[in-house]
Enzyme design. Structure first.
Site, PDB file in Angstrom:
ATOM      1  N   GLY A 166       0.838  -1.198   0.000  1.00  0.00           N
ATOM      2  CA  GLY A 166       0.000   0.000   0.000  1.00  0.00           C
ATOM      3  C   GLY A 166       0.862   1.232   0.000  1.00  0.00           C
TER       4      GLY A 166
ATOM      5  N   PHE B 253       1.889   2.880   2.286  1.00  0.00           N
ATOM      6  CA  PHE B 253       2.845   2.941   3.381  1.00  0.00           C
ATOM      7  C   PHE B 253       3.971   1.945   3.241  1.00  0.00           C
ATOM      8  CE2 PHE B 253      -1.255   4.280   5.056  1.00  0.00           C
ATOM      9  CZ  PHE B 253      -0.922   5.566   5.393  1.00  0.00           C
ATOM     10  N   GLY B 254       3.846   1.062   2.288  1.00  0.00           N
ATOM     11  CA  GLY B 254       4.884   0.070   2.122  1.00  0.00           C
ATOM     12  C   GLY B 254       4.285  -1.297   1.858  1.00  0.00           C
TER      13      GLY B 254
ATOM     14  N   ASP C 260     -10.885   5.226  11.454  1.00  0.00           N
ATOM     15  CA  ASP C 260     -11.127   4.420  10.253  1.00  0.00           C
ATOM     16  C   ASP C 260     -11.557   3.007  10.651  1.00  0.00           C
ATOM     17  OD1 ASP C 260     -11.429   3.916   7.612  1.00  0.00           O
ATOM     18  OD2 ASP C 260      -9.289   3.746   7.155  1.00  0.00           O
TER      19      ASP C 260
END
Ligand SMILES: *[C@@H]1O[C@H](CO)[C@@H](O)[C@H](O)[C@H]1NC(C)=O
Ligand SMILES: *[C@@H]1O[C@H](CO)[C@@H](O)[C@H](O)[C@H]1NC(C)=O
Ligand SMILES: *[C@@H]1O[C@H](CO)[C@@H](O)[C@H](O)[C@H]1NC(C)=O
Ligand SMILES: *[C@@H]1O[C@H](CO)[C@@H](O)[C@H](O)[C@H]1NC(C)=O
Ligand SMILES: *[C@@H]1O[C@H](CO)[C@@H](O)[C@H](O)[C@H]1NC(C)=O
Ligand SMILES: *[C@@H]1O[C@H](CO)[C@@H](O)[C@H](O)[C@H]1NC(C)=O
Length: 856
Positions: A546, A548-549, A662
């Site tokens: 994703g 973020f990594g 979330d």
């Protein structure tokens, strides 16, 4: 001269359709020069479908000439307005054929024209209302549609009817568009328009005061690229898109002409398609757009891919990284992504992205006769080409579209939803990185669901001095030796469990445990240990990737399964800062939160190590028809309670109150005993350092779970988490996803559906049939009730998590009655309009509910 005596009234005697009473109606459908139309008269089309006349919306003093459905009563559904921006303010008006043969709307008192049709001069004209709703001016002896001198279909207001063309015509020079009304009772041109852009690869844009806010995507032969649910030929409606040198337009036709359907741009900026349901006498909302975050134009900027199934929704494709990491990690993707390596032209390769909505195409090159391989050759041969794709996906695909600009407004759909292949030019060095081209992005959405991810912002490139490295390594060693001995289930967690059983009024001090916590050591893992565990970060062990990594599954030598989140190297966060953050999350230890086992820092690499969850994420089971029966009522109830406890812990922990922001089914992971663990919980805290508690400059999270005040005003609090929790509870009970839930006839979202059932005393019907026969109906009803309490429109009405835990568990506790839930994007903008008219009632189900409530 033009002697009026040669003009006759034409009277039509017609029977209305058989399902109406047989009665004789005399109707006029033609306006002749000698017979103006006065306020109390109307024209009725030959088949009795449409009626034209004067109307004053909301009984105001402003009068308009409009067309509405003759058979739909008592509330008129206006489909066209002649003088939308020029109302008659004085009550008497007259519509007539003027001396130039055009239509004239006169103020009768002053005799001044208020509005006129503007067509070439032809004095022997009549005006006729046709049965398809088109009001035409034609020569009195020539009814051929090709010879019409003027037609209302060329000047749409906010509604597209079957047979009407939205788009450009070289003959008239008109680019017919839809423009919303200003308000419910004011037909003057509003802010929103639906306008075809004929340049490049044509597509239609929804604009707000001229600014683009939504894009249909180009027509790919079967449908608009951005409307995967559309089918060119359906059982009810056939859609057409024509691109020729004379015309570019979109239109639709009904399979059965006696079925009414209309496409409207409503005054709050949405496209809606309604079909009339004869039996129930309501306009059914058949389709609408903008539906979700990814429908917002440019949501993820240049080269960013929006995917509603991922969290956050924006991701960078392989070979790209966020252009503005700081904003990106705060989940503002609008700055998009940039290439890791520049293109070199000759040696570049292509990355295949599938299930894509095509990028913005106004500058795209289009050739509908080229094959895909020629298309690739052409793209390869032109150094400014950035991507190519088939322009028509019917059959095995044909045609060629080529983009030579930075790609904008990309979106990826789930495989089942649709979309098409898009081939992106990448530097050879970026292609080489992925042995399996494209897989990284393809599995991305799933990855998010599979893995426990506490997204952590990562700083990049702080190079440790040799001395520091040496020290760290020493420390890693000793940590590794000690690691198995570290007791995570320390006194903190025990006291937490006690708290949950105790009354909510416990003082913070009693459950904080903070003062007594021993010096908490952050377990540091050796890079080599992690490399070994994940088979050197092998592709086979990759669970997903994703913004973020990447995330890998791994197995430690001792046999423990772990999930390793390898953070991308592009953050500005320093190593110490990173460790502090991680230490902070690592302190959050609770049975219902995913456990961070430690982290790993090696040169520029930062990694987070989590426990691995055998049963993956809740949504992968709950919304999967084959697997949902794994969750019987008892386990569903346990999951609800588990999540509630985890959330209570986050909200009420004494030292750092954490708002999740979330919470959703894909962020709930299940271990092998189906114990729920909240993941992604560090997000708000870690990323939101510079945000206030009260509001955020940009809404992050997932539509469908967002509270109204958060979705609309960006205000978040523990109560917005409570809202998401409520949605989650209703999803767990019903097995239905809130976003995209349709109930057979009426299109209700899950919240309104649950609310309706509960109010009618039929709450148990909400329970998923796969939850089994064995359940305590009080428990089910209690869950629904608590769920509804949590999704109430006003944050202050919602219980806090402490109360939720209490309400869910204690049978004797009196449970208050929920008030009206806030439906996402359905909140009425204006509370004063509560005496909503009958017309509103026929629009959306939500509003019906509103009306009923206000009547109480
Ligand atoms: C309405 O009537 C008044 C006088 O009766 C007149 O002054 C005014 O101009 C009229 N308004 C319009 C829009 O024709
Ligand atoms: C009618 O057309 C003429 C020229 O074609 C233009 O000058 C005039 O403004 C138009 N009038 C209206 C009411 O559109
Ligand atoms: C839409 O069409 C009208 C004419 O019917 C035109 O005046 C208006 O400028 C158009 N709007 C846009 C955004 O193109
Ligand atoms: C068309 O729709 C009408 C009204 O719904 C229905 O009575 C009629 O049978 C339909 N005709 C066809 C050919 O399907
Ligand atoms: C406009 O359409 C959207 C989407 O269907 C709907 O939620 C909204 O309530 C509509 N607005 C009005 C004023 O009907
Ligand atoms: C590359 O494509 C662009 C856009 O179609 C075109 O303007 C340009 O001339 C092409 N360059 C070459 C070298 O073919």
């Amino acid at each position: 001269m033009n002697p009026p005596q040669f003009h006759f009234f034409i009277l039509f005697f017609l029977f209305l359709l058989p399902n109406h009473h047989h009665h004789l109606v005399s109707a006029i459908d033609i306006l002749t020069p000698g017979t103006p139309l006065t306020k109390d008269q109307t024209l009725i089309s030959l088949g009795g479908n449409f009626e034209l006349g004067f109307f004053n919306p909301g009984n105001s003093n402003s009068w308009y000439i409009g067309i509405w459905y003759k058979r739909i009563l008592p509330v008129r559904t206006i489909v066209w307005v002649a003088n939308r921006d020029h109302p008659l303010t004085n009550s008497s008006g007259l519509l007539k054929i003027g001396e130039l043969g055009n239509l004239l709307l006169l103020d009768e008192d002053s005799g001044t024209p208020v509005w006129s049709s503007n067509q070439t001069k032809d004095s022997n004209t009549v005006a006729q209302l046709l049965d398809n709703g088109n009001f035409v001016v034609r020569h009195q002896d020539d009814a051929d549609s090709a010879d019409f001198l003027w037609q209302s279909f060329d000047y749409p207001t906010d509604t597209l009817l079957p047979g009407m063309k939205l788009g450009w015509d070289s003959k008239t020079g008109l680019n017919r568009n839809l423009t919303s009304w200003k308000t419910a009772n004011d037909p003057s041109s509003g802010d929103y328009s639906f306008v075809l852009d004929t340049s490049g690869f044509p597509e239609i844009f929804l604009t707000d005061k001229g600014i683009r806010i939504y894009r249909s995507g180009p027509w790919n032969g079967l449908r608009f690229s951005g409307v995967p649910e559309m089918k060119a030929t359906g059982p009810v409606i056939d859609f057409t898109f024509v691109t020729s040198k004379d015309e570019v337009y979109y239109s639709f036709d009904m399979r059965n002409n006696s079925v009414y359907s209309r496409l409207v741009v409503n005054y709050t900026g949405f496209l809606q398609r309604f079909t009339w349901i004869e039996d129930s006498g309501v306009w059914n909302l058949y389709w609408y757009a903008r539906k979700d975050q990814c429908d917002f134009y440019k949501e993820c900027g240049y080269y960013g891919i929006c995917d509603t199934n991922a969290s956050p929704v924006c991701k960078c494709m392989t070979g790209f990284e966020p252009r503005n990491p700081q904003a990106w990690y705060l989940r503002d993707g609008s700055d998009g992504c940039k290439r890791k390596h520049g293109l070199e032209c000759g040696s570049d390769g292509f990355l295949t992205l599938n299930n894509m909505k095509l990028p913005e195409s106004s500058t795209a090159f289009l050739d509908s006769s080229m094959s895909l391989s020629d298309c690739e050759k052409m793209c390869r041969g032109n150094c400014s080409c950035t991507a190519y794709a088939n322009s028509d996906i019917a059959g095995s695909g044909s045609g060629c579209a080529i983009w030579t600009v930075d790609l904008l407004d990309l979106r990826q759909y789930a495989a089942a939803e649709g979309g098409q292949n898009l081939y992106i030019r990448l530097a050879a060095s970026d292609i080489d990185q992925t042995s399996n081209v494209g897989s990284g992005t393809d599995s991305n959405g799933n990855a998010k669901r599979i893995i426990m991810i506490v997204g952590i912002v990562v700083g990049c490139a702080v190079v440790l001095s040799l001395v520091t490295i040496w020290l760290v390594h020493r420390r890693i060693k000793s940590q590794r030796e000690k690691r198995s001995a570290i007791n995570y289930k320390g006194p903190r967690e025990k006291s937490q469990d006690l708290l949950l059983k105790a009354p909510v009024t416990l003082s913070k001090r009693e459950y904080s445990g903070e003062s007594t916590t021993e010096e908490f050591e952050l377990p540091l893992f050796d890079f080599s240990t992690i490399a070994l565990a994940t088979d050197n970060f092998s592709q086979a062990n990759k669970l997903g990737q994703g913004g973020f990594g990447s995330v890998y599954k791994g197995t430690l030598v001792e046999g423990q399964d772990i999930a390793v989140k390898r953070l991308s190297k592009t953050s500005g966060q320093g190593v110490e800062e990173f460790k502090n953050e991680v230490r902070l999350i690592a302190k959050l230890q609770h049975r219902n939160l995913v456990r961070l086992l430690g982290c790993c820092v090696d040169a520029e690499e930062k990694m987070l190590i989590y426990e691995y969850m055998e049963n993956k994420s809740l949504d992968s089971i709950l919304f999967n028809q084959e697997k949902s029966s794994l969750l019987n009522w008892q386990s569903r109830f346990n999951i609800i309670c588990g999540i509630a406890r985890g959330l209570l812990y986050m909200h009420q922990d004494s030292r750092f109150r954490i708002i999740h922001r979330d919470l959703k089914a894909s962020n709930i992971l299940l271990d092998k005993e189906m114990i729920p663990k909240i993941s992604d919980f560090g997000m708000a805290r870690i990323f939101g350092g510079d945000e206030t508690e009260a509001s955020t400059r940009r809404v992050v999270g997932t539509y469908g779970y967002m509270s109204p005040e958060y979705a609309m005003d960006g205000i978040f609090s523990v109560k917005s988490d409570v809202f998401s929790f409520g949605v989650l509870v209703l999803e767990i009970v019903s097995g239905k996803k809130n976003r995209g839930f349709y109930h057979v006839n009426n299109q209700l979202n899950l919240l309104s559906y649950a609310w309706k059932l509960w109010r009618e005393g039929r709450g148990l019907e909400l329970l998923d049939s796969t939850a089994g026969e064995k359940f305590d109906s009080y428990e089910v009803m209690r869950c629904i009730q608590v769920g509804l309490l949590c999704v109430q429109e006003h944050a202050e009405d919602r219980p806090d998590m402490a109360n939720v835990v209490l309400l869910l568990r204690c049978e004797s506790a009196p449970v208050p009655n929920p008030k009206h839930p806030g439906f996402i994007l359905g909140r009425r903008p204006d509370h004063t309009s509560s005496s909503s008219s009958k017309q509103d009632e026929s629009f959306t189900v939500n509003q019906v509910t509103v009306t009923i409530m206000d009547g109480r």
